[in-house]
Scaffold this motif. Structure first.
Motif, short mmCIF file in Angstrom:
data_model
loop_
_atom_site.label_atom_id
_atom_site.label_comp_id
_atom_site.label_asym_id
_atom_site.label_seq_id
_atom_site.Cartn_x
_atom_site.Cartn_y
_atom_site.Cartn_z
N ASP A 49 19.57 -20.25 33.28
CA ASP A 49 19.90 -19.49 32.07
C ASP A 49 18.65 -18.89 31.44
OD1 ASP A 49 22.77 -19.47 31.34
OD2 ASP A 49 22.58 -21.64 31.49
N ARG A 50 18.86 -17.77 30.73
CA ARG A 50 17.79 -17.12 29.96
C ARG A 50 17.90 -17.63 28.53
NH1 ARG A 50 19.61 -12.74 32.86
NH2 ARG A 50 21.64 -13.50 32.21
N ILE A 51 16.87 -18.32 28.06
CA ILE A 51 16.95 -19.04 26.79
C ILE A 51 15.84 -18.61 25.84
CG2 ILE A 51 16.89 -21.31 25.70
CD1 ILE A 51 17.87 -22.47 28.39
N MET A 52 16.24 -18.35 24.60
CA MET A 52 15.29 -18.06 23.52
C MET A 52 15.30 -19.26 22.57
SD MET A 52 15.39 -15.02 20.62
CE MET A 52 15.48 -13.69 21.83
N GLY A 53 14.14 -19.87 22.38
CA GLY A 53 14.07 -21.01 21.49
C GLY A 53 13.66 -22.28 22.20
N ARG A 54 13.53 -23.35 21.43
CA ARG A 54 13.08 -24.62 21.97
C ARG A 54 14.15 -25.26 22.86
NH1 ARG A 54 10.89 -28.17 17.02
NH2 ARG A 54 11.47 -29.74 18.58
N ALA A 55 13.71 -25.84 23.96
CA ALA A 55 14.64 -26.47 24.89
C ALA A 55 15.35 -27.65 24.26
CB ALA A 55 13.90 -26.92 26.15
N ASP A 56 14.70 -28.32 23.28
CA ASP A 56 15.30 -29.50 22.66
C ASP A 56 15.97 -29.20 21.33
OD1 ASP A 56 13.03 -28.94 21.21
OD2 ASP A 56 12.30 -31.01 21.14
N ALA A 57 16.26 -27.94 21.06
CA ALA A 57 16.95 -27.58 19.81
C ALA A 57 18.30 -28.30 19.76
CB ALA A 57 17.15 -26.08 19.73
N PRO A 58 18.69 -28.79 18.58
CA PRO A 58 19.93 -29.58 18.49
C PRO A 58 21.21 -28.77 18.66
CG PRO A 58 18.97 -29.23 16.32
CD PRO A 58 17.96 -28.74 17.31
N VAL A 59 21.13 -27.46 18.48
CA VAL A 59 22.32 -26.62 18.59
C VAL A 59 22.08 -25.55 19.66
CG1 VAL A 59 23.88 -25.02 17.41
CG2 VAL A 59 22.96 -27.00 16.18
N THR A 60 23.07 -25.36 20.51
CA THR A 60 23.00 -24.34 21.55
C THR A 60 24.03 -23.26 21.26
OG1 THR A 60 22.25 -25.90 23.24
CG2 THR A 60 23.26 -23.85 24.01
N THR A 90 12.79 -21.73 13.67
CA THR A 90 12.66 -23.02 13.01
C THR A 90 13.00 -24.19 13.92
OG1 THR A 90 14.92 -22.80 12.16
CG2 THR A 90 13.13 -22.06 10.73
N GLY A 91 13.34 -23.89 15.18
CA GLY A 91 13.61 -24.95 16.15
C GLY A 91 14.99 -25.57 16.05
N LYS A 92 15.88 -24.97 15.27
CA LYS A 92 17.20 -25.55 15.07
C LYS A 92 18.20 -25.13 16.15
CE LYS A 92 16.51 -25.58 10.06
NZ LYS A 92 16.93 -24.96 8.76
N VAL A 93 17.99 -23.95 16.73
CA VAL A 93 18.95 -23.39 17.68
C VAL A 93 18.22 -22.81 18.88
CG1 VAL A 93 20.59 -21.48 18.04
CG2 VAL A 93 20.73 -22.87 15.96
N LYS A 197 31.88 -24.52 21.44
CA LYS A 197 33.08 -24.07 20.72
C LYS A 197 32.96 -22.59 20.42
CE LYS A 197 35.95 -25.01 16.66
NZ LYS A 197 36.10 -25.84 15.43
N ARG A 198 34.00 -21.85 20.76
CA ARG A 198 33.97 -20.41 20.56
C ARG A 198 34.03 -20.04 19.08
NH1 ARG A 198 37.14 -15.80 24.03
NH2 ARG A 198 36.45 -14.01 22.83
N VAL A 199 33.22 -19.05 18.70
CA VAL A 199 33.23 -18.50 17.34
C VAL A 199 33.62 -17.04 17.47
CG1 VAL A 199 31.87 -18.00 15.28
CG2 VAL A 199 31.43 -20.09 16.59
N ASP A 200 34.80 -16.69 16.99
CA ASP A 200 35.33 -15.34 17.21
C ASP A 200 34.61 -14.27 16.40
OD1 ASP A 200 37.25 -16.06 19.12
OD2 ASP A 200 38.63 -16.73 17.56
N ILE A 211 27.22 -23.46 12.70
CA ILE A 211 25.96 -24.11 13.04
C ILE A 211 25.51 -25.13 12.00
CG2 ILE A 211 23.47 -23.70 13.33
CD1 ILE A 211 24.27 -20.95 14.57
N ASP A 212 25.59 -24.78 10.73
CA ASP A 212 25.00 -25.62 9.68
C ASP A 212 25.55 -27.04 9.64
OD1 ASP A 212 23.40 -23.50 9.06
OD2 ASP A 212 24.51 -22.90 7.26
N PRO A 213 26.87 -27.25 9.78
CA PRO A 213 27.37 -28.63 9.79
C PRO A 213 26.80 -29.46 10.95
CG PRO A 213 29.16 -27.10 9.39
CD PRO A 213 27.98 -26.28 9.81
N LEU A 214 26.56 -28.82 12.08
CA LEU A 214 26.00 -29.53 13.23
C LEU A 214 24.56 -29.96 12.95
CD1 LEU A 214 27.33 -27.20 16.08
CD2 LEU A 214 28.26 -29.41 15.36
N ILE A 215 23.83 -29.12 12.24
CA ILE A 215 22.45 -29.47 11.89
C ILE A 215 22.43 -30.59 10.86
CG2 ILE A 215 20.33 -28.60 10.82
CD1 ILE A 215 21.02 -25.85 11.99
N ARG A 216 23.32 -30.51 9.88
CA ARG A 216 23.36 -31.55 8.84
C ARG A 216 23.80 -32.89 9.40
NH1 ARG A 216 25.62 -27.23 5.63
NH2 ARG A 216 27.72 -28.01 6.09
N ALA A 217 24.59 -32.87 10.48
CA ALA A 217 25.13 -34.10 11.05
C ALA A 217 24.12 -34.84 11.93
CB ALA A 217 26.37 -33.79 11.86
#
Length: 218
Positions: A49-60, A90-93, A197-200, A211-217
């Motif tokens: 895959d072509r990825i922008m951001g940190r490999a260990d970011a908590p949200v993909t 910011t390394g979150k995603v 999970k799809r976001v339409d 995204i934000d609830p996943l980061i807060r959790a």
């Protein structure tokens, strides 16, 4: 419009490029029209895959897009800068880009192939060149400068890109990516998945709501 599309396609020969397989778009149309099965899970992220951001970011966040899709250009120009500043820098995603070629299929598939043939670390430079130049290329009906700019950003010579596009593995990888998208229920571009999970709605507000609830959790 038909004449412009034909001119765009003929530009592939003018710049010396071999068109990557255009069967991807046919697969999308046929599968979307005939499939009655429930969507499967979006394919897992892999080393390919072509990825922008940190490999260990908590949200993909996985984006399915096409270099000939004007809505993809709109998202890249209007949403991505804010999205990148808020979440990627910011390394979150981590943002994963996947190809979903749209009409004209031959142009879109070749553009996708050029992105896949870029030197390591240069894919998003190619993507930026394609997205920023798309409107002008289609307005003029001439893709020569568009392809040339993308190749210049690729870190490869035109000869290297040409040889790479002739490699059957490039078309096979593109086909597999589209098959995975179709199985996951993707029928248009851009399409986004947040941690599977799809976001339409692909506005920044809707993506943030996912995204934000996943980061807060965490």
């Amino acid at each position: 419009m038909t004449r412009r599309i034909l001119t765009l396609i003929s530009a592939l020969a003018i710049v010396g490029l071999s068109a990557a397989p255009a069967a991807a778009l046919d697969l999308v149309r046929k599968s979307a029209a005939s499939s009655s099965s429930a969507p499967t899970a979006v394919p897992a992220v892999t080393a390919a895959d072509r990825i922008m951001g940190r490999a260990d970011a908590p949200v993909t966040v996985i984006e399915y897009a096409s270099f000939t899709c004007n809505h993809c250009v709109d998202w890249t120009n209007e949403v991505l800068p804010q999205f990148k500043a808020r979440y990627i820098d910011t390394g979150k995603v981590r943002l994963v880009f996947r190809d979903m070629p749209t009409a004209p299929a031959q142009i879109a598939s070749t553009a996708a192939g050029i992105g896949r043939c870029a030197a390591p670390g240069r894919f998003f430079d190619v993507a930026r060149a394609f997205m920023s130049g798309q409107a002008a290329a289609f307005e003029k009906g001439d893709a020569r400068d568009w392809f040339a700019a993308a190749i210049a950003a690729s870190g490869r010579t035109q000869e290297q890109i040409e040889a790479c596009l002739k490699d059957p593995a490039v078309g096979q990888a593109l086909q597999a990516e589209v098959e995975g998208a179709v199985a996951a229920g993707v029928t248009g571009t851009p399409s986004f998945f947040v941690n599977g999970k799809r976001v339409d709605d692909h506005s920044l507000q809707s993506l943030s709501a996912a995204i934000d609830p996943l980061i807060r959790a965490r």
